[in-house]
Scaffold this motif. Structure first.
Motif, PDB file in Angstrom:
ATOM      1  N   ASP A  40       0.816  -1.209   0.000  1.00  0.00           N
ATOM      2  CA  ASP A  40       0.000   0.000   0.000  1.00  0.00           C
ATOM      3  C   ASP A  40       0.855   1.266   0.000  1.00  0.00           C
ATOM      4  N   ALA A  41       2.003   1.221   0.665  1.00  0.00           N
ATOM      5  CA  ALA A  41       2.880   2.398   0.682  1.00  0.00           C
ATOM      6  C   ALA A  41       3.417   2.691  -0.711  1.00  0.00           C
ATOM      7  N   ALA A  44       0.608   4.320  -2.742  1.00  0.00           N
ATOM      8  CA  ALA A  44       0.450   5.710  -2.323  1.00  0.00           C
ATOM      9  C   ALA A  44       1.579   6.579  -2.878  1.00  0.00           C
ATOM     10  N   ARG A  57      -7.694   3.217  -2.317  1.00  0.00           N
ATOM     11  CA  ARG A  57      -7.019   3.091  -1.017  1.00  0.00           C
ATOM     12  C   ARG A  57      -5.858   4.077  -0.913  1.00  0.00           C
ATOM     13  N   ARG A 104      -7.196   7.425  -0.172  1.00  0.00           N
ATOM     14  CA  ARG A 104      -7.576   7.533   1.236  1.00  0.00           C
ATOM     15  C   ARG A 104      -6.345   7.704   2.122  1.00  0.00           C
ATOM     16  N   ASP A 105      -5.293   6.935   1.828  1.00  0.00           N
ATOM     17  CA  ASP A 105      -4.069   7.052   2.619  1.00  0.00           C
ATOM     18  C   ASP A 105      -3.476   8.454   2.514  1.00  0.00           C
ATOM     19  N   GLN A 127      -5.688  10.915   4.458  1.00  0.00           N
ATOM     20  CA  GLN A 127      -5.501  10.803   5.904  1.00  0.00           C
ATOM     21  C   GLN A 127      -4.191  11.436   6.348  1.00  0.00           C
TER      22      GLN A 127
END
Length: 367
Positions: free
Chosen positions: A201-202, A205, A236, A239-240, A243
């Motif tokens: 996920d990183a 992003a 996702r 969203r990351d 946030q």
């Protein structure tokens, strides 16, 4: 909050982000690629022209030096499994992020070509050995070696096996030889490519952040379309970033909360650039209506996967162009008559492309 495009059109904002508007240009080939992250590189010459259009008085020799001497930029299969040029520092983690989805999507093609898992593994081993001993090698030279293990050289099998090796992190494009691309072992060409970068996920992003730095204002669907990632993964990432307060979204368009520092527009309108075929300014978004009037789309996208070279004025496509016999004469086909100041800049760009592709001989006489 004001809309990101309130003070200027969406296309102008995107052109500036892509170093194609407001007089913005990169100082070197490496600078261009770092700032726009990825240059569409389906065609070698088009890729060079894409860098030229975004750079300040770049020569073909300087672009080639970034690839071959400095090795700061690399051409290989990345977004959507297609050829792009990206910063050398990012080759490893971007490949590891994007390759699995491309390989999965290609399984049916492997099956149709008879490229079994075993054959693909054998081909990887053979290609690796050949490049280690004899590289750099052209596609034809690698295909000759693949024939030893029964690969049909008349179809698409050699291409898919070479790309499979690239997606597996084994090889990348190396130096040109007589204008033809060659392949080299990635670990030899870029020893640092194997170093770990962001993962999972990183990594998604981080790719989204790079995309927004070079393409915003844009939507999450634009990012998914450009990258080839699943829409769920793209959302996702959004969203990351939200946030982490790294992005600002108004309606469906998003920009980075802290955009790359710019000195502002350096020249008054019109800013005219002649973009090459397949340029990522036209392939970097899910839709195209912001940059090309619907009435003229067919003149840019005539069918068969072709995207013609275009004339860009302040972020809007106003015509197409082509090279005549020998590539020296530039023929421009505008959608409508060009204003005088635009025509002056079109002529200037045409002359710059001719110089780029056919530089004058360097005199050896003493001055």
């Amino acid at each position: 909050m004001s809309h990101p495009a309130d003070d200027d059109s969406l296309s102008r904002a995107r052109a500036r982000a892509q170093l194609l508007g407001g007089g913005r240009r990169g100082k070197t080939a490496e600078d261009v690629v770092r700032r726009v992250f990825a240059i569409q590189a389906q065609d070698t010459t088009a890729a060079d022209l894409g860098i030229r259009a975004r750079g300040q008085d770049l020569t073909a020799q300087a672009v080639r030096a970034a690839y071959e001497q400095d090795r700061t930029v690399v051409r290989n299969w990345f977004m959507r499994g297609t050829l792009h040029t990206i910063p050398a520092d990012d080759v490893g983690w971007v490949t590891r992020l994007l390759a699995p989805r491309v390989l999965a999507a290609t399984r049916h093609r492997y099956r149709d070509l008879g490229l079994t898992d075993e054959l693909r593994h054998r081909a990887d081993a053979l290609i690796g050995q050949a490049l280690a001993v004899h590289g750099p090698l052209t596609r034809a030279e690698l295909a000759e070696r693949l024939a030893v293990i029964g690969v049909d050289l008349t179809g698409q099998a050699p291409f898919h096996l070479i790309r499979h090796a690239a997606l597996g992190g084994l090889l990348c494009h190396g130096p040109l030889r007589a204008g033809e691309p060659t392949y080299v072992l990635l670990e030899d060409w870029l020893p640092a490519a194997g170093e770990r970068g962001p993962t999972e996920d990183a990594a998604v992003a981080e790719l989204a952040r790079r995309y927004l730095a070079a393409y915003a204002p844009a939507t999450v669907d634009d990012f998914a379309s450009w990258s080839g990632l699943a829409v769920g993964s793209a959302r996702r990432a959004w969203r990351d970033l939200a946030q982490a307060a790294a992005i600002v979204t108004d309606g469906d368009v998003t920009v980075l909360a802290r955009r790359p520092e710019e000195t502002g527009d350096q020249v008054a309108s019109p800013d005219v650039r002649l973009l090459p075929a397949y340029d990522n300014y036209l392939t970097g978004y899910r839709t195209r209506q912001e940059s090309v009037d619907a009435a003229f789309e067919a003149r840019v996208w005539p069918g068969g996967g072709v995207i013609r070279p275009t004339v860009l004025v302040d972020g809007q496509v106003v015509g197409t162009w082509s090279r005549g016999p020998g590539g020296r004469a530039i023929a421009v086909d505008p959608f409508s008559p060009l204003a005088g100041p635009v025509q002056v800049e079109v002529d200037r760009e045409s002359a710059a492309i001719t110089r780029f592709l056919h530089p004058p001989p360097v005199s050896t006489m003493a001055q």
